[in-house]
Design a protein around this motif. Structure first.
Motif, short mmCIF file in Angstrom:
data_model
loop_
_atom_site.label_atom_id
_atom_site.label_comp_id
_atom_site.label_asym_id
_atom_site.label_seq_id
_atom_site.Cartn_x
_atom_site.Cartn_y
_atom_site.Cartn_z
N GLN A 104 0.83 -1.20 0.00
CA GLN A 104 0.00 0.00 0.00
C GLN A 104 0.86 1.25 0.00
O GLN A 104 0.56 2.24 -0.69
CB GLN A 104 -0.92 0.00 1.23
N LEU A 105 1.97 1.22 0.77
CA LEU A 105 2.91 2.33 0.76
C LEU A 105 3.44 2.57 -0.65
O LEU A 105 3.50 3.71 -1.13
CB LEU A 105 4.07 2.04 1.72
N LEU A 106 3.83 1.49 -1.33
CA LEU A 106 4.34 1.62 -2.70
C LEU A 106 3.26 2.15 -3.64
O LEU A 106 3.54 2.99 -4.50
CB LEU A 106 4.87 0.27 -3.19
N ASP A 107 2.04 1.68 -3.48
CA ASP A 107 0.93 2.19 -4.29
C ASP A 107 0.75 3.69 -4.10
O ASP A 107 0.57 4.44 -5.07
CB ASP A 107 -0.36 1.47 -3.91
N LEU A 156 10.19 2.35 -5.43
CA LEU A 156 11.35 1.63 -4.93
C LEU A 156 12.42 1.58 -6.01
O LEU A 156 12.26 0.91 -7.03
CB LEU A 156 10.95 0.21 -4.52
N ALA A 157 13.52 2.30 -5.81
CA ALA A 157 14.64 2.30 -6.75
C ALA A 157 15.59 1.16 -6.38
O ALA A 157 16.12 1.14 -5.26
CB ALA A 157 15.36 3.64 -6.71
N TRP A 158 15.80 0.24 -7.32
CA TRP A 158 16.54 -1.00 -7.03
C TRP A 158 17.63 -1.22 -8.08
O TRP A 158 17.35 -1.23 -9.27
CB TRP A 158 15.56 -2.17 -7.05
N PRO A 159 18.90 -1.40 -7.64
CA PRO A 159 20.01 -1.57 -8.59
C PRO A 159 20.16 -3.01 -9.05
O PRO A 159 21.14 -3.70 -8.75
CB PRO A 159 21.22 -1.12 -7.78
N ALA A 199 5.73 -9.38 -7.14
CA ALA A 199 4.74 -8.36 -6.79
C ALA A 199 5.34 -6.95 -6.77
O ALA A 199 4.60 -5.96 -6.86
CB ALA A 199 4.13 -8.68 -5.43
N LEU A 200 6.66 -6.86 -6.68
CA LEU A 200 7.33 -5.55 -6.67
C LEU A 200 7.53 -4.97 -8.07
O LEU A 200 7.85 -3.79 -8.19
CB LEU A 200 8.70 -5.67 -5.98
N ARG A 201 7.34 -5.76 -9.11
CA ARG A 201 7.64 -5.31 -10.47
C ARG A 201 7.01 -3.96 -10.81
O ARG A 201 7.69 -3.09 -11.37
CB ARG A 201 7.18 -6.35 -11.49
N PRO A 202 5.73 -3.73 -10.50
CA PRO A 202 5.12 -2.46 -10.93
C PRO A 202 5.67 -1.23 -10.20
O PRO A 202 5.38 -0.11 -10.62
CB PRO A 202 3.63 -2.65 -10.58
N LEU A 212 11.92 5.26 -2.02
CA LEU A 212 12.81 4.34 -1.30
C LEU A 212 13.97 3.96 -2.20
O LEU A 212 13.81 3.79 -3.41
CB LEU A 212 12.05 3.08 -0.88
N LEU A 213 15.13 3.79 -1.60
CA LEU A 213 16.34 3.32 -2.29
C LEU A 213 16.74 2.00 -1.68
O LEU A 213 17.09 1.93 -0.51
CB LEU A 213 17.47 4.34 -2.14
N ALA A 214 16.67 0.93 -2.48
CA ALA A 214 16.82 -0.43 -1.97
C ALA A 214 18.29 -0.85 -1.84
O ALA A 214 18.71 -1.86 -2.42
CB ALA A 214 16.06 -1.41 -2.84
N THR A 215 19.06 -0.07 -1.12
CA THR A 215 20.45 -0.46 -0.83
C THR A 215 20.65 -0.51 0.68
O THR A 215 20.51 -1.55 1.29
CB THR A 215 21.45 0.50 -1.50
N GLY A 216 20.96 0.63 1.29
CA GLY A 216 21.16 0.62 2.73
C GLY A 216 21.66 1.95 3.25
O GLY A 216 21.86 2.91 2.50
N SER A 217 21.89 1.99 4.56
CA SER A 217 22.33 3.23 5.20
C SER A 217 23.68 3.70 4.69
O SER A 217 24.01 4.89 4.79
CB SER A 217 22.38 3.04 6.72
N PHE A 218 24.47 2.78 4.13
CA PHE A 218 25.80 3.14 3.63
C PHE A 218 25.73 4.06 2.43
O PHE A 218 26.75 4.61 2.01
CB PHE A 218 26.60 1.87 3.28
N GLN A 219 24.52 4.28 1.87
CA GLN A 219 24.36 5.18 0.74
C GLN A 219 24.03 6.61 1.16
O GLN A 219 23.93 7.50 0.32
CB GLN A 219 23.25 4.68 -0.19
N MET A 220 23.86 6.85 2.45
CA MET A 220 23.42 8.18 2.88
C MET A 220 24.38 9.27 2.45
O MET A 220 23.96 10.31 1.92
CB MET A 220 23.21 8.21 4.40
#
Length: 433
Positions: free
Chosen positions: A190-193, A203-206, A255-258, A283-291
């Motif tokens: 729902q958050l993503l929607d 959700l940005a995913w590398p 389910a994350l594809r869209p 959202l950036l799907a990496t981690g705190s090390f990207q701050m």
């Protein structure tokens, strides 16, 4: 539900003068660093002697170069006959080539290692000079030192404490109407929607970067796995990626594809970091090390961390994932061991570790560090939450880890979960035969 605002206000618990590292479930007691280059090591490491010569410091954090250069300058002021040269490789290259480069001390009098497979390989090759019995070990929180130890010996010092879970733009989440972290899978979707409805890439995913595509897997399995050591059991053969729990995880990836950016399976970390830094992704799907990297690109919005809870409400065991990595050590073949050990002690001094942490946006495992960096303080409440040690680093065979992670990429790319799992399991079975 835990509100993002409440997370920020929780910082008051740590005091206004600076944030001491407090880990309810992870931290242990420890002493302070001696801050000297003297003393004898029962392991044979030359911790005494003249601190002179040029120390090669091999690592993968190019974004830390300037901060480390400042620390090197202070180190040389303390030890005028010594110097330090940074030898930096990209993280993916370092993962695959570090052992070959540091073996024989052609480079890396002091070096770092990733937790898991790389650390084990370097220990097996005899490159680490054991640190057991040296004063420097006492500078660290003992319960966070396990990833740098093997067979009762401390070979390395995991320097960084990071959270391998999506970094959130809380301004975007507020605009999407979410001031609380989702507590179940439906809530996360729902958050993503809602982010998508507001015009964000949710959700940005590398997916095209093998070093970081698998970071999301840590949180996707943390509550789905039948045991905390599930990935180790996949490698040993007692669990399979065709088991229902992992198939369910792959279905959740589908389910994350869209909600991912276009061409997600080919996206680099640099590309998705820019997307997030420009305020175009929630959202950036990496981690705190990207701050720090996001800040370097000009982002001014506030951060938090949001882990997808993949279970039904009330069924989650963990709130998130952490890792202790960037495992510092001294090369057993170094010809400048006293200077290398002195540099290790210098980095382990709370004041210097604090300068590293606050300058790079990385929490550290050194005792007594105070955090003044606003982003570190913003995510500090996670230091006391129930988090799991990042499971993807349980894999000691990188080919097996790659097969498992590639299954998630294949599913995002459109492959059916059952087929992706079967193909990954065939690779695993071949590696084990």
């Amino acid at each position: 539900m835990t509100r993002f605002l409440d997370r920020r206000s929780a910082l008051r618990l740590f005091g206004a003068a600076g944030l001491g590292l407090g880990l309810a479930a992870c931290a242990g007691p420890g002493g302070g660093s001696s801050g000297t280059a003297s003393g004898a090591s029962p392991s044979g490491l030359a911790t005494s002697g003249a601190v002179k010569g040029t120390v090669s410091f091999a690592h993968w954090r190019a974004e830390d170069k300037a901060v480390l250069a400042g620390l090197v300058k202070a180190f040389v002021k303390k030890y005028p006959d010594a110097g330090v040269e940074q030898d930096i490789a990209p993280s993916a290259d370092y993962q695959s080539t570090a052992l070959r480069r540091i073996q024989g001390s052609r480079t890396g009098d002091v070096f770092t290692a990733f937790r898991g497979a790389q650390f084990q390989q370097i220990v097996k090759a005899g490159v680490y000079a054991p640190l057991t019995g040296t004063d420097v070990v006492d500078a660290y929180q003992r319960l966070l030192m396990g990833p740098g130890a093997q067979d009762g010996k401390q070979y390395g010092l995991p320097y960084q404490l990071v959270f391998n879970m999506p970094l959130a733009n809380t301004d975007a989440l507020d605009k999407a109407g979410h001031t609380a972290a989702p507590k179940d899978w439906d809530g996360f979707l729902q958050l993503l929607d809602d982010l998508k409805a507001k015009g964000y890439t949710p959700l940005a995913w590398p997916g095209g970067d093998s070093a970081n595509a698998g970071q999301l897997l840590n949180v996707m399995v943390m509550n789905n796995a039948p045991s905390d050591d599930a990935f180790a059991r996949i490698e040993s053969g007692t669990l399979k990626v065709t088991d229902d729990w992992f198939l369910g995880t792959l279905e959740q990836y589908a389910a994350l594809r869209p909600y991912l950016q276009e061409r997600a399976t080919g996206s680099s970390t640099d590309a998705v970091t820019r997307l997030f830094a420009e305020g175009r992704a929630g959202l950036l799907a990496t981690g705190s090390f990207q701050m720090a990297g996001v800040r370097a690109l000009g982002a001014t919005f506030p951060f938090d961390l949001v882990a997808p809870i993949t279970t039904a409400a009330g069924k989650a065991k963990y709130e998130g994932v952490f890792n202790t990595t960037f495992i510092l050590g001294v090369n057993s073949a170094s010809t400048v061991q006293p200077a290398a050990y002195a540099f290790l002690e210098f980095l382990s001094d709370p004041e210097n570790a604090g300068a590293y942490a606050n300058g790079t946006g990385q929490h550290v495992t050194v005792e007594g560090v105070e955090y003044t960096n606003a982003d570190l303080r913003a995510v500090a409440p996670w230091l006391t939450r129930k988090t799991l040690l990042a499971p993807r680093f349980q894999f000691l065979d990188l080919d097996i880890r790659t097969a498992v992670e590639n299954a998630t990429v294949a599913v995002v790319g459109g492959k059916k979960p059952e087929r992706a799992a079967e193909e990954a399991q065939r690779v695993i079975d071949q590696k084990r035969s």
